[in-house]
Write a protein that holds these residues in place. Structure first.
Motif, PDB file in Angstrom:
ATOM      1  N   TYR A 168      -4.149   2.842  -4.271  1.00 25.22           N
ATOM      2  CA  TYR A 168      -5.508   2.757  -3.715  1.00 25.22           C
ATOM      3  C   TYR A 168      -6.486   3.145  -4.833  1.00 25.22           C
ATOM      4  CZ  TYR A 168      -9.317   3.608  -0.419  1.00 25.22           C
ATOM      5  OH  TYR A 168     -10.502   3.560   0.247  1.00 25.22           O
ATOM      6  N   SER A 204       0.876   5.380  -3.992  1.00 24.66           N
ATOM      7  CA  SER A 204      -0.262   4.554  -3.577  1.00 24.66           C
ATOM      8  C   SER A 204      -1.069   4.190  -4.814  1.00 24.66           C
ATOM      9  CB  SER A 204      -1.171   5.338  -2.627  1.00 24.66           C
ATOM     10  OG  SER A 204      -2.438   4.698  -2.515  1.00 24.66           O
ATOM     11  N   GLY A 233      -2.333  -1.385  -2.871  1.00 25.92           N
ATOM     12  CA  GLY A 233      -1.024  -1.545  -3.490  1.00 25.92           C
ATOM     13  C   GLY A 233      -0.247  -0.251  -3.391  1.00 25.92           C
ATOM     14  N   ALA A 261      -1.970   8.761   6.893  1.00 27.17           N
ATOM     15  CA  ALA A 261      -0.841   7.825   6.772  1.00 27.17           C
ATOM     16  C   ALA A 261       0.515   8.512   6.738  1.00 27.17           C
ATOM     17  CB  ALA A 261      -1.011   6.980   5.507  1.00 27.17           C
ATOM     18  N   THR A 262       0.566   9.746   6.254  1.00 28.50           N
ATOM     19  CA  THR A 262       1.850  10.445   6.159  1.00 28.50           C
ATOM     20  C   THR A 262       2.496  10.521   7.539  1.00 28.50           C
ATOM     21  OG1 THR A 262       0.840  11.789   4.410  1.00 28.50           O
ATOM     22  CG2 THR A 262       2.979  12.520   5.267  1.00 28.50           C
ATOM     23  N   LEU A 288       5.561   4.273   2.632  1.00 33.06           N
ATOM     24  CA  LEU A 288       6.139   5.269   3.555  1.00 33.06           C
ATOM     25  C   LEU A 288       6.834   4.569   4.722  1.00 33.06           C
ATOM     26  CD1 LEU A 288       3.096   7.733   3.673  1.00 33.06           C
ATOM     27  CD2 LEU A 288       5.270   8.142   2.516  1.00 33.06           C
ATOM     28  N   LYS A 292      -6.855   6.591  -6.493  1.00 35.63           N
ATOM     29  CA  LYS A 292      -5.692   7.314  -6.991  1.00 35.63           C
ATOM     30  C   LYS A 292      -5.673   7.341  -8.527  1.00 35.63           C
ATOM     31  CE  LYS A 292      -3.998   7.969  -2.855  1.00 35.63           C
ATOM     32  NZ  LYS A 292      -5.113   8.109  -1.906  1.00 35.63           N
ATOM     33  N   SER A 321       0.854  -1.192   0.000  1.00 37.85           N
ATOM     34  CA  SER A 321       0.000   0.000   0.000  1.00 37.85           C
ATOM     35  C   SER A 321       0.889   1.241   0.000  1.00 37.85           C
ATOM     36  CB  SER A 321      -0.901   0.032   1.244  1.00 37.85           C
ATOM     37  OG  SER A 321      -0.122   0.247   2.420  1.00 37.85           O
ATOM     38  N   GLY A 322       0.270   2.387  -0.181  1.00 39.68           N
ATOM     39  CA  GLY A 322       1.021   3.640  -0.071  1.00 39.68           C
ATOM     40  C   GLY A 322       1.509   3.852   1.353  1.00 39.68           C
ATOM     41  N   THR A 323       0.684   3.485   2.301  1.00 45.05           N
ATOM     42  CA  THR A 323       1.080   3.587   3.707  1.00 45.05           C
ATOM     43  C   THR A 323       2.339   2.765   3.957  1.00 45.05           C
ATOM     44  OG1 THR A 323      -1.252   3.765   4.304  1.00 45.05           O
ATOM     45  CG2 THR A 323       0.273   3.189   6.078  1.00 45.05           C
ATOM     46  N   ALA A 325       1.702   9.765  -3.018  1.00 47.22           N
ATOM     47  CA  ALA A 325       0.525   8.886  -3.068  1.00 47.22           C
ATOM     48  C   ALA A 325      -0.577   9.455  -3.966  1.00 47.22           C
ATOM     49  CB  ALA A 325      -0.011   8.636  -1.655  1.00 47.22           C
ATOM     50  N   GLN A 326      -0.745  10.767  -3.931  1.00 42.55           N
ATOM     51  CA  GLN A 326      -1.843  11.382  -4.692  1.00 42.55           C
ATOM     52  C   GLN A 326      -1.373  11.912  -6.034  1.00 42.55           C
ATOM     53  OE1 GLN A 326      -3.949  14.305  -2.351  1.00 42.55           O
ATOM     54  NE2 GLN A 326      -4.159  12.933  -0.593  1.00 42.55           N
ATOM     55  N   THR A 368      -2.730  16.621   5.165  1.00 49.87           N
ATOM     56  CA  THR A 368      -2.509  15.443   4.326  1.00 49.87           C
ATOM     57  C   THR A 368      -3.338  14.307   4.891  1.00 49.87           C
ATOM     58  OG1 THR A 368      -0.825  13.826   3.623  1.00 49.87           O
ATOM     59  CG2 THR A 368      -0.451  14.879   5.736  1.00 49.87           C
ATOM     60  N   PHE A 369      -3.313  13.182   4.170  1.00 47.00           N
ATOM     61  CA  PHE A 369      -3.964  11.995   4.694  1.00 47.00           C
ATOM     62  C   PHE A 369      -3.185  11.482   5.910  1.00 47.00           C
ATOM     63  CE2 PHE A 369      -4.564   7.287   4.503  1.00 47.00           C
ATOM     64  CZ  PHE A 369      -5.879   7.297   4.918  1.00 47.00           C
TER      65      PHE A 369
HETATM   66  C1  PLP Z   1      -1.014  11.654   0.906  1.00 45.08           C
HETATM   67  C2  PLP Z   1      -1.240  10.184   1.141  1.00 45.08           C
HETATM   68  N1  PLP Z   1      -0.290   9.462   1.760  1.00 45.08           N
HETATM   69  C3  PLP Z   1      -0.427   8.146   1.957  1.00 45.08           C
HETATM   70  C4  PLP Z   1      -1.559   7.482   1.558  1.00 45.08           C
HETATM   71  C5  PLP Z   1      -1.688   6.033   1.887  1.00 45.08           C
HETATM   72  O1  PLP Z   1      -1.897   5.240   0.778  1.00 45.08           O
HETATM   73  P1  PLP Z   1      -2.695   3.838   0.934  1.00 45.08           P
HETATM   74  O2  PLP Z   1      -4.126   4.161   1.108  1.00 45.08           O
HETATM   75  O3  PLP Z   1      -2.391   3.157  -0.353  1.00 45.08           O
HETATM   76  O4  PLP Z   1      -2.120   3.121   2.098  1.00 45.08           O
HETATM   77  C6  PLP Z   1      -2.572   8.193   0.896  1.00 45.08           C
HETATM   78  C7  PLP Z   1      -3.801   7.575   0.381  1.00 45.08           C
HETATM   79  O5  PLP Z   1      -4.607   6.928   0.844  1.00 45.08           O
HETATM   80  C8  PLP Z   1      -2.413   9.581   0.702  1.00 45.08           C
HETATM   81  O6  PLP Z   1      -3.372  10.290   0.111  1.00 45.08           O
END
Ligand code: PLP
Length: 371
Positions: free
Chosen positions: A183, A181, A194, A88-89, A64, A186, A59-61, A159-160, A85-86
């Motif tokens: 997701y 990401s 993924g 997860a950052t 990171l 995206k 995943s994007g998470t 991610a975005q 931001t989302f």
């Molecule tokens: C800025 C940002 N960072 C990290 C993520 C994490 O990605 P994921 O949802 O694939 O874990 C996202 C999206 O969801 C995001 O928008």
């Protein structure tokens, strides 16, 4: 009228024969975790980004998280990032035991205010993690300069922003590592979770590969402690089908943005920042609505008329309950807090029809005429 914020069915309908073929191929190959489909997608993504290595992750998470782990960032360290931001950052920074240090945003771009980063650096700072929010690159020249001057790692949260560029460089390829990401919302949308890390650093790439697979450098041998952050064969195969379309999809989003910009010029909203040097890919087309209650009023008006819209994000991360121990008071990062009260994202997905965009434009305009 109904206009969804995103409709992936339209994308999938035209790709269905190829997606079905991937399903059959991967099923027959039995390569469900990593394997040849993941390797192929990694080669394609690396080429697309103009980098030596892409490492597919879960995943994007996790992109990171595994980047921070591979760089050895952890307890006692600080990582500078944006509060807007989302989750997860900053969540990934905290999960490795490091402290997220928030620097306010530029109120026009919504990205981290690069010129304020220097003032947030301490002897514990190890890295800067800018986010290319909504698909717009952060101010990478200024960020790279401060990273170099202070010997800090640069982790791009892209991610975005799949498909976005800063000058002529794809985002993600500029810092030490770029995190994507896939997701489903995206620009390069997987059909499940993924993500990927991209880098030009051979040693870091090797470490990322190990860390995504429990830290193993070969069978049953673990020099460090990683985790299960592996990409699966189906996702990689589906993403290989979609990657060749990414630039076209981004261009379609950009055309919608262009039209919104022209048609909403007279309306009392602020349309997104644009610059020739930053190829914005509008993962979100986010407008700003000033005036007390106006943003929420517009949101309710659009929803009442069947138009999808969403707020990214209603509460900046420095004010999230889980980060209370970081001791940021309300008012401490005013630009992020103000943006959280005023932003609203409108539909701009590639396959949106002209009629649908007309409906969004007239609905937005009607709201302001009625005020
Ligand atoms: C800025 C940002 N960072 C990290 C993520 C994490 O990605 P994921 O949802 O694939 O874990 C996202 C999206 O969801 C995001 O928008």
């Amino acid at each position: 009228m109904t206009v969804p914020l995103l409709d992936l069915n339209r994308q999938h309908e035209s790709l269905l024969p190829q997606l079905r073929q991937v399903f059959e191929e991967v099923t027959r190959s039995g390569q469900f975790i990593l394997g040849e489909y993941v390797q192929r997608f990694e080669r394609e993504l690396a080429e697309y980004c103009g980098v030596k290595h892409a490492v597919g992750v879960s995943s994007g998470t996790d992109a990171l998280l595994v980047s921070l782990m591979a760089m050895g960032i952890g307890s006692g360290d600080e990582v500078i990032t944006t509060p807007f931001t989302f989750f997860a950052t900053a969540g990934s920074i905290a999960r490795v035991g490091a402290r997220p240090v928030f620097v306010d945003i530029n109120p026009r771009t919504y990205n981290i205010q690069a010129h304020d980063i220097q003032g947030a650096i301490t002897e514990r700072t190890k890295a800067i993690m800018p986010v290319h929010l909504y698909g717009l690159s952060a101010n990478m020249d200024a960020i790279m300069e401060v990273a170099k001057a202070n010997d800090l790692k640069l982790i791009e949260d892209a991610a975005q922003a799949s498909g976005a560029r800063y000058h002529d460089r794809p985002v993600g390829s500029i810092g030490d590592v770029g995190c994507f990401s896939f997701y489903p919302t995206k620009n390069l949308a997987g059909m499940g979770d993924g993500g990927a890390c991209v880098t030009n650093d051979d040693d870091l790439a090797e470490k990322l590969r190990q860390m995504r697979n429990h830290g193993a450098d070969r069978a049953d041998h673990f020099p460090s402690i990683g985790g299960n952050f592996r990409l699966d064969g189906y996702q990689a195969g589906f993403l290989s089908v979609k990657l060749p379309h990414l630039d076209n999809w981004c261009d379609m989003r950009r055309e919608h943005a262009d039209r919104y910009g022209r048609e909403l010029e007279e309306v009392a909203i602020t349309t997104p920042f644009e610059s020739q040097n930053r190829h914005h890919v509008y993962n979100q087309y986010t407008v700003r609505v000033r005036g007390k209650g106006m943003r929420d009023g517009l949101r309710h008006h659009l929803e009442a008329h069947g138009i999808g819209c969403r707020i990214y994000y209603t509460r900046p991360l420095h004010l999230q309950p889980c980060f209370a121990d970081l001791n940021y008071a309300p008012g401490s990062l005013p630009f992020a807090e103000e943006a959280a009260g005023q932003v609203l994202s409108l539909p701009a997905f590639p396959e949106m029809t002209t009629q649908e965009q007309d409906d969004v434009i007239s609905c937005v305009s009607d709201f302001f005429l009625a005020e």
